[in-house]
Design a protein around this motif. Structure first.
Motif, PDB file in Angstrom:
ATOM      1  N   GLU A 159      42.311  37.812  42.566  1.00 31.56           N
ATOM      2  CA  GLU A 159      42.983  38.340  41.374  1.00 31.56           C
ATOM      3  C   GLU A 159      44.228  37.485  41.152  1.00 31.56           C
ATOM      4  OE1 GLU A 159      43.230  42.802  41.385  1.00 31.56           O
ATOM      5  OE2 GLU A 159      42.056  42.538  43.221  1.00 31.56           O
ATOM      6  N   ILE A 160      44.153  36.602  40.175  1.00 29.34           N
ATOM      7  CA  ILE A 160      45.181  35.577  39.972  1.00 29.34           C
ATOM      8  C   ILE A 160      46.120  35.997  38.845  1.00 29.34           C
ATOM      9  CG2 ILE A 160      45.551  33.145  39.340  1.00 29.34           C
ATOM     10  CD1 ILE A 160      42.558  32.784  40.445  1.00 29.34           C
ATOM     11  N   ARG A 161      47.414  35.794  39.081  1.00 30.18           N
ATOM     12  CA  ARG A 161      48.409  36.053  38.042  1.00 30.18           C
ATOM     13  C   ARG A 161      49.206  34.773  37.803  1.00 30.18           C
ATOM     14  NH1 ARG A 161      46.263  40.221  37.077  1.00 30.18           N
ATOM     15  NH2 ARG A 161      47.135  42.166  36.308  1.00 30.18           N
ATOM     16  N   GLU A 173      50.057  36.547  32.579  1.00 27.39           N
ATOM     17  CA  GLU A 173      48.626  36.524  32.285  1.00 27.39           C
ATOM     18  C   GLU A 173      47.828  36.477  33.589  1.00 27.39           C
ATOM     19  OE1 GLU A 173      47.709  33.319  29.665  1.00 27.39           O
ATOM     20  OE2 GLU A 173      48.937  34.094  28.034  1.00 27.39           O
ATOM     21  N   GLY A 174      46.585  36.911  33.534  1.00 26.19           N
ATOM     22  CA  GLY A 174      45.803  36.955  34.760  1.00 26.19           C
ATOM     23  C   GLY A 174      44.359  36.555  34.565  1.00 26.19           C
ATOM     24  N   LYS A 175      43.690  36.345  35.686  1.00 21.16           N
ATOM     25  CA  LYS A 175      42.246  36.120  35.673  1.00 21.16           C
ATOM     26  C   LYS A 175      41.679  36.545  37.019  1.00 21.16           C
ATOM     27  CE  LYS A 175      42.103  31.274  37.261  1.00 21.16           C
ATOM     28  NZ  LYS A 175      41.632  29.910  36.932  1.00 21.16           N
ATOM     29  N   VAL A 176      40.370  36.720  37.037  1.00 22.40           N
ATOM     30  CA  VAL A 176      39.660  37.100  38.256  1.00 22.40           C
ATOM     31  C   VAL A 176      38.622  36.031  38.551  1.00 22.40           C
ATOM     32  CG1 VAL A 176      37.838  38.655  39.055  1.00 22.40           C
ATOM     33  CG2 VAL A 176      40.008  39.596  38.305  1.00 22.40           C
ATOM     34  N   LYS A 177      38.518  35.641  39.819  1.00 30.60           N
ATOM     35  CA  LYS A 177      37.553  34.616  40.225  1.00 30.60           C
ATOM     36  C   LYS A 177      36.721  35.142  41.375  1.00 30.60           C
ATOM     37  CE  LYS A 177      37.225  29.752  41.588  1.00 30.60           C
ATOM     38  NZ  LYS A 177      37.994  28.515  41.911  1.00 30.60           N
ATOM     39  N   HIS A 198      45.475  47.499  36.160  1.00 33.90           N
ATOM     40  CA  HIS A 198      44.313  47.694  37.031  1.00 33.90           C
ATOM     41  C   HIS A 198      43.024  47.748  36.205  1.00 33.90           C
ATOM     42  CE1 HIS A 198      46.401  48.122  40.791  1.00 33.90           C
ATOM     43  NE2 HIS A 198      47.123  49.144  40.371  1.00 33.90           N
ATOM     44  N   PHE A 199      43.080  48.458  35.084  1.00 34.51           N
ATOM     45  CA  PHE A 199      41.877  48.564  34.254  1.00 34.51           C
ATOM     46  C   PHE A 199      41.504  47.195  33.673  1.00 34.51           C
ATOM     47  CE2 PHE A 199      39.636  49.481  30.236  1.00 34.51           C
ATOM     48  CZ  PHE A 199      38.544  50.162  30.767  1.00 34.51           C
ATOM     49  N   GLN A 200      42.513  46.420  33.318  1.00 33.54           N
ATOM     50  CA  GLN A 200      42.249  45.073  32.809  1.00 33.54           C
ATOM     51  C   GLN A 200      41.548  44.232  33.872  1.00 33.54           C
ATOM     52  OE1 GLN A 200      43.082  44.745  29.671  1.00 33.54           O
ATOM     53  NE2 GLN A 200      42.323  42.660  29.396  1.00 33.54           N
ATOM     54  N   ASP A 201      41.915  44.420  35.143  1.00 35.94           N
ATOM     55  CA  ASP A 201      41.265  43.678  36.229  1.00 35.94           C
ATOM     56  C   ASP A 201      39.804  44.097  36.408  1.00 35.94           C
ATOM     57  OD1 ASP A 201      43.359  42.014  36.851  1.00 35.94           O
ATOM     58  OD2 ASP A 201      44.185  43.307  38.404  1.00 35.94           O
ATOM     59  N   ILE A 202      39.493  45.369  36.132  1.00 39.68           N
ATOM     60  CA  ILE A 202      38.089  45.799  36.152  1.00 39.68           C
ATOM     61  C   ILE A 202      37.306  45.023  35.099  1.00 39.68           C
ATOM     62  CG2 ILE A 202      36.490  47.708  35.708  1.00 39.68           C
ATOM     63  CD1 ILE A 202      38.591  49.627  36.784  1.00 39.68           C
ATOM     64  N   LYS A 203      37.862  44.944  33.902  1.00 35.18           N
ATOM     65  CA  LYS A 203      37.185  44.229  32.813  1.00 35.18           C
ATOM     66  C   LYS A 203      37.047  42.748  33.135  1.00 35.18           C
ATOM     67  CE  LYS A 203      39.853  45.567  29.417  1.00 35.18           C
ATOM     68  NZ  LYS A 203      40.305  45.628  28.017  1.00 35.18           N
ATOM     69  N   ARG A 204      38.090  42.183  33.745  1.00 34.50           N
ATOM     70  CA  ARG A 204      38.028  40.764  34.139  1.00 34.50           C
ATOM     71  C   ARG A 204      36.906  40.541  35.161  1.00 34.50           C
ATOM     72  NH1 ARG A 204      44.202  41.090  34.329  1.00 34.50           N
ATOM     73  NH2 ARG A 204      44.859  40.024  32.422  1.00 34.50           N
ATOM     74  N   THR A 205      36.758  41.492  36.087  1.00 34.81           N
ATOM     75  CA  THR A 205      35.718  41.377  37.111  1.00 34.81           C
ATOM     76  C   THR A 205      34.328  41.414  36.479  1.00 34.81           C
ATOM     77  OG1 THR A 205      37.171  42.469  38.710  1.00 34.81           O
ATOM     78  CG2 THR A 205      34.842  42.358  39.271  1.00 34.81           C
TER      79      THR A 205
END
Length: 363
Positions: free
Chosen positions: A43-45, A50-54, A91-98
Motif C-alpha cells: 500500500e504505497i503513499r 496520493e496512493g496506489k496498491v501493488k 481504508h475504503f479507497q484502498d479496498i477499491k485500489r486492491t
C-alpha cells in the motif's frame, strides 16, 4: 465452486494484517499444510497524499478474500511531511485500489469488512448523504462478488445491492462463550441476570441474547433534544429504564458498538442507582473515540465490572492491558467462514448461533 478449481488467496490490507495472519494460520492448520494463503501487497503513499496498491504475485483464477478494517486509526502515512492517520475513507479507497490491481484476473472476489464502511449513517432524512449504500453499489460495479460484514448497524442497508451476495455475521456465540468462561460468579438464572438494551434500536439484539440465555430483557429509552444538533445528532437529555426490577441482579448491556462511551456509562450509572449488582457490557466494536480515562474511573468507582468486545476492529495494547476490558478473538470464526466458502459449502450454521449457544450452556 470446488477447492480444486479455485485456489484460495487472502489479501490482508495493512489495517487487518494481525487478523489476516491469524486467519491464515487457522486455515493452514485445518488443511494440514505449511504454505501461507496470504498474497503480498504494497500500500504505497506518495508525498502529496496520493496512493496506489501493488500486488506482488499472480492472482489469476484464484478465490480472493480482501480483509480490511475501516476503523483502524493506527495506520499512518506521511503527506507533505505531516503524519496522517488513515480514516474510513482512506481504508475504503484502498479496498477499491486492491480490486483495481486484481484487474479482473481472479475467479471470484469477496470483500470482508467486519466494520461496514459508513454504516452508522444507514438511512437518510432529508438533504443528507447515504455513503454506505453508494459504497456497496460501487463495489458491485467494480466486480466484487460477495461482501461479508459483522453485526452491521442496520441490516436493511443491503437493500442497496439486492443482486449482490451480502452476509451479516453476528459474533454472539464467541462473546457469550468469553463471558461464561471468564465470569465464574455470573449465574445464568432468570432471577439473577438481566439483559439490557441501551436503546430501542438495539432491542432485537438484546431479545436474542436474553432468549438464548433464558433470562429477561430490559430497555433504556433515550430522551433526546430534537431542537438541537451537536456533532450531527440530537443530544441525549435523559435515559429512562423500562423493565423488571434490577435490585441485586447482574446486568448485561449489549450493543453493536461503543463510540465515545457516554451513553453506556450513563446507563451503567442509572443501573447502579436502581440497585444493579454487576454491570457487564458486550459490544462487537469498541472504538473509545474519546479515550479510556472515563472508563478507568467508572471501573474504579464500581460502575462497570467488565466490557467485552471483539478484535474485528483495531484494539490498542493499552486497552488489552485494562482490568475492565476483555478481548474476544474472532479469527477462528472468520477462518472457518473463508474456508467453507472457498470449498463451496454453506455458512448457514454461522448465521444463527442459537443451537451452538444452547450446547455451550448445557455443558
Amino acid at each position: 465452486m470446488s477447492e480444486l478449481n479455485h485456489e484460495l488467496g487472502i489479501i490482508a490490507l495493512e489495517s487487518s494484517m494481525e487478523l489476516g495472519n491469524a486467519i491464515d494460520k487457522y486455515i493452514q492448520n485445518n488443511r494440514n499444510c505449511n504454505e501461507s494463503f496470504l498474497i503480498p501487497l504494497d500500500e504505497i503513499r506518495f508525498s502529496n497524499g496520493e496512493g496506489k496498491v501493488k500486488i506482488s504475485e499472480s492472482v489469476r483464477g484464484k478465490d480472493i478474500y480482501i480483509l480490511c478494517d475501516v476503523g483502524n486509526y493506527s495506520c499512518t502515512y506521511k503527506m507533505f511531511g505531516i503524519e496522517n492517520h488513515k480514516g474510513p475513507d482512506e481504508h475504503f479507497q484502498d479496498i477499491k485500489r486492491t480490486v483495481g490491481a486484481i484487474r479482473g484476473k481472479a475467479a471470484r472476489i469477496t470483500v470482508i469488512m467486519p466494520l461496514l464502511y459508513e454504516s452508522r449513517q444507514h438511512r437518510r432524512k432529508g438533504r443528507e448523504s447515504l455513503d454506505c449504500a453508494l459504497a456497496l453499489q460501487e463495489l458491485e460495479r467494480l466486480g466484487v462478488d460477495e461482501i461479508i460484514t459483522f453485526d452491521v448497524h442496520d441490516p436493511n442497508i443491503q437493500n442497496a445491492i439486492p443482486l449482490l451476495s451480502f452476509e451479516n455475521i453476528y459474533p454472539t456465540y464467541d462473546i457469550v462463550k468469553a463471558i461464561i468462561c471468564n465470569e465464574k460468579s455470573l449465574e445464568l438464572d432468570k432471577e439473577k441476570l438481566l439483559v439490557i438494551s441501551p436503546d430501542t434500536g438495539a432491542m432485537d439484539r438484546a431479545i436474542y441474547y436474553s432468549s438464548t440465555l433464558g433470562v429477561d430483557v430490559g430497555l433504556f429509552y433515550k430522551r433526546r433534544d430534537h431542537s438541537t444538533i451537536i456533532n450531527g445528532k440530537n443530544p441525549i437529555v435523559q435515559h429512562e429504564y423500562m423493565g423488571r426490577d434490577v435490585i441485586g441482579k447482574d446486568v448485561l448491556i449489549v450493543d453493536d458498538m461503543i463510540a465515545s462511551g457516554e451513553s453506556v456509562l450513563d446507563i451503567a450509572k442509572e443501573l447502579k442507582k436502581i440497585g444493579a449488582k454487576n454491570v457487564y457490557v458486550a459490544a462487537t466494536f469498541a472504538f473509545f473515540t474519546e479515550g479510556f480515562e472515563k472508563f478507568n474511573k467508572a471501573y474504579e468507582d464500581g460502575l462497570i465490572t467488565r466490557i467485552y468486545s471483539t478484535n474485528l476492529s483495531y484494539i490498542p495494547q493499552e486497552l488489552y492491558n485494562s482490568e475492565w476490558f476483555e478481548g474476544v478473538d474472532l479469527s477462528e470464526l472468520s477462518a472457518r467462514i473463508i474456508n467453507r466458502l472457498n470449498h463451496g459449502r454453506s455458512i448457514a450454521k454461522y448465521m444463527d448461533a442459537t443451537r451452538i449457544i444452547q450446547n455451550l450452556l448445557n455443558k
